[in-house]
Scaffold this active site. Structure first.
Site, PDB file in Angstrom:
ATOM      1  N   TYR A   1      12.589   7.811  14.520  1.00 39.32           N
ATOM      2  CA  TYR A   1      12.451   7.812  13.089  1.00 39.32           C
ATOM      3  C   TYR A   1      13.759   8.259  12.229  1.00 39.32           C
ATOM      4  O   TYR A   1      14.385   8.557  11.401  1.00 39.32           O
ATOM      5  CB  TYR A   1      10.652   8.392  12.728  1.00 39.32           C
ATOM      6  CG  TYR A   1      10.430   8.285  11.260  1.00 39.32           C
ATOM      7  CD1 TYR A   1      10.071   7.100  10.245  1.00 39.32           C
ATOM      8  CD2 TYR A   1      10.251   9.515  10.727  1.00 39.32           C
ATOM      9  CE1 TYR A   1       9.982   7.266   9.475  1.00 39.32           C
ATOM     10  CE2 TYR A   1      10.228   9.360   9.449  1.00 39.32           C
ATOM     11  CZ  TYR A   1       9.822   7.995   8.699  1.00 39.32           C
ATOM     12  OH  TYR A   1       9.283   8.375   7.484  1.00 39.32           O
TER      13      TYR A   1
ATOM     14  N   ARG B   1       0.660  -1.606   0.041  1.00 39.92           N
ATOM     15  CA  ARG B   1      -0.327   0.120   0.175  1.00 39.92           C
ATOM     16  C   ARG B   1       0.924   1.475  -0.219  1.00 39.92           C
ATOM     17  O   ARG B   1       1.481   1.519  -0.135  1.00 39.92           O
ATOM     18  CB  ARG B   1      -0.859   0.400   0.890  1.00 39.92           C
ATOM     19  CG  ARG B   1      -0.346  -0.259   2.786  1.00 39.92           C
ATOM     20  CD  ARG B   1      -0.910   0.453   3.820  1.00 39.92           C
ATOM     21  NE  ARG B   1      -0.709   0.121   5.040  1.00 39.92           N
ATOM     22  CZ  ARG B   1      -1.324   0.515   6.315  1.00 39.92           C
ATOM     23  NH1 ARG B   1      -2.423   0.482   6.393  1.00 39.92           N
ATOM     24  NH2 ARG B   1      -0.511   0.695   7.100  1.00 39.92           N
TER      25      ARG B   1
ATOM     26  N   ASP C   1       9.262 -10.042   6.557  1.00 38.33           N
ATOM     27  CA  ASP C   1       9.694  -9.000   8.286  1.00 38.33           C
ATOM     28  C   ASP C   1      10.927  -8.674   7.215  1.00 38.33           C
ATOM     29  O   ASP C   1      12.065  -9.294   6.891  1.00 38.33           O
ATOM     30  CB  ASP C   1       9.631  -9.871   9.024  1.00 38.33           C
ATOM     31  CG  ASP C   1      10.752  -8.627  10.251  1.00 38.33           C
ATOM     32  OD1 ASP C   1      10.590  -8.079   9.748  1.00 38.33           O
ATOM     33  OD2 ASP C   1      10.340  -9.432  11.218  1.00 38.33           O
TER      34      ASP C   1
ATOM     35  N   THR D   1       0.372   8.717   6.930  1.00 32.09           N
ATOM     36  CA  THR D   1      -0.057  10.043   7.075  1.00 32.09           C
ATOM     37  C   THR D   1      -1.270  10.129   7.995  1.00 32.09           C
ATOM     38  O   THR D   1      -2.332  11.628   7.573  1.00 32.09           O
ATOM     39  CB  THR D   1       0.711  11.363   6.966  1.00 32.09           C
ATOM     40  OG1 THR D   1       0.390  11.070   5.073  1.00 32.09           O
ATOM     41  CG2 THR D   1       2.037  10.827   6.868  1.00 32.09           C
TER      42      THR D   1
ATOM     43  N   LYS E   1      16.189   7.042   9.395  1.00 35.68           N
ATOM     44  CA  LYS E   1      16.141   7.926   8.310  1.00 35.68           C
ATOM     45  C   LYS E   1      17.438   8.476   7.742  1.00 35.68           C
ATOM     46  O   LYS E   1      18.169   8.743   6.765  1.00 35.68           O
ATOM     47  CB  LYS E   1      14.855   8.844   8.123  1.00 35.68           C
ATOM     48  CG  LYS E   1      13.458   8.062   8.332  1.00 35.68           C
ATOM     49  CD  LYS E   1      13.470   6.821   7.361  1.00 35.68           C
ATOM     50  CE  LYS E   1      12.150   6.038   6.735  1.00 35.68           C
ATOM     51  NZ  LYS E   1      12.180   5.159   5.857  1.00 35.68           N
TER      52      LYS E   1
ATOM     53  N   ASN F   1      11.621  -0.116   1.152  1.00 33.50           N
ATOM     54  CA  ASN F   1      10.278   1.606   1.299  1.00 33.50           C
ATOM     55  C   ASN F   1       9.897   1.227   2.430  1.00 33.50           C
ATOM     56  O   ASN F   1       9.264   1.565   3.523  1.00 33.50           O
ATOM     57  CB  ASN F   1       9.438   0.616   0.113  1.00 33.50           C
ATOM     58  CG  ASN F   1       7.684   1.934   0.773  1.00 33.50           C
ATOM     59  OD1 ASN F   1       7.857   3.032   0.344  1.00 33.50           O
ATOM     60  ND2 ASN F   1       6.973   0.946   1.101  1.00 33.50           N
TER      61      ASN F   1
END
Length: 249
Positions: A152, A16, A60, A190, A156, A87
């Site tokens: 996070y 998704r 996973d 989000t 990143k 991703n």
């Protein structure tokens, strides 16, 4: 002839959001696509929608055996992997004090360690293919800091640095490695955020997964002189704050 005819792509977190948009974009350009995700129902539904050139593997990204199975499956079904899109990712809110060690490590494991495992797993296949492209999905959080997102942000920024190291390690194998840095994108991740998040951006709206996918397609097919590079899709979010015209102190 389509730009990805004969190519085999593996997309993590592909069921998704941004991942699914990348799957659609790559498949439309002729690639055979291996979709991996922990979301089995959505992943299998996407495979059926794409058709014979797609396969889904429940995986996973933090499991080395799952990576080996996905790459082996891709080679068996379609041939050696020449495109990897790392991703898959998770986001957890919490200040430095509030975030517990288990949560911090889980974010790092999925967002950073999982991408490292993926690159390590596909390199032999890409060598067999004669080269390839690895796209690591970082974030604007890999370019700047955000409050209450320490885990996070760390993951990143780490992925951005890992991309550069991998680009150097793999250049001799004709493997390009680049990072893509989406800003606020309208995805399930989000869904709880309102429009105030984008109000001060030059392009004052959420981006779409399709806009990120078009950048990924460009990186995979046209950016042939780029490796170790950052590509930003953020509506100008990292440019700076907007000052309203005519405003006074």
């Amino acid at each position: 002839m389509k730009s990805l005819d004969g190519k085999v792509a593996l997309v993590t977190g592909g069921a998704r959001g941004i991942g699914a948009a990348v799957v659609h974009a790559f498949a439309a350009e002729g690639a055979s696509v291996v979709i991996t995700d922990v979301l089995e129902d959505e992943g299998r539904a996407l495979q059926e929608k794409i058709g014979a050139t797609a396969r889904f593997y429940a995986k996973d990204v933090t499991d080395e055996a799952d990576w080996a199975a996905a790459v082996t499956g891709a080679e068996r079904e379609f041939g050696p992997v020449s495109l990897l899109v790392n991703n898959a990712g998770i986001l957890e809110f919490g200040s430095i004090e509030e975030t517990d060690p288990r949560t911090f490590r889980r974010v790092i494991d999925v967002n950073l360690f999982g991408a490292w495992l993926g690159m390590r797993a596909v390199v032999p296949s890409m060598r067999h293919a004669g080269g390839g492209v690895i796209l690591n999905v970082s974030s604007t959080a890999g370019l700047m800091g955000y409050a209450v997102l320490g885990a996070y942000v760390a993951s990143k920024w780490g992925l951005r640095g890992l991309t550069k190291a991998a680009a150097l390690d793999l250049a001799a194998d004709h493997i390009r490695v680049c990072s893509i840095h989406p800003g606020p994108i309208s995805t399930p991740m989000t869904a709880g955020m309102d429009d105030s998040v984008t109000a001060d951006q030059p392009i004052a709206r959420f981006g779409t997964p399709e806009e990120v996918a078009r950048m990924a397609l460009f990186m995979a097919t046209e950016a042939t002189y780029s490796t170790g590079s950052e590509f930003v899709v953020d509506g100008g979010a990292t440019t700076g704050s907007m000052v309203l015209a005519g405003s006074e102190d």
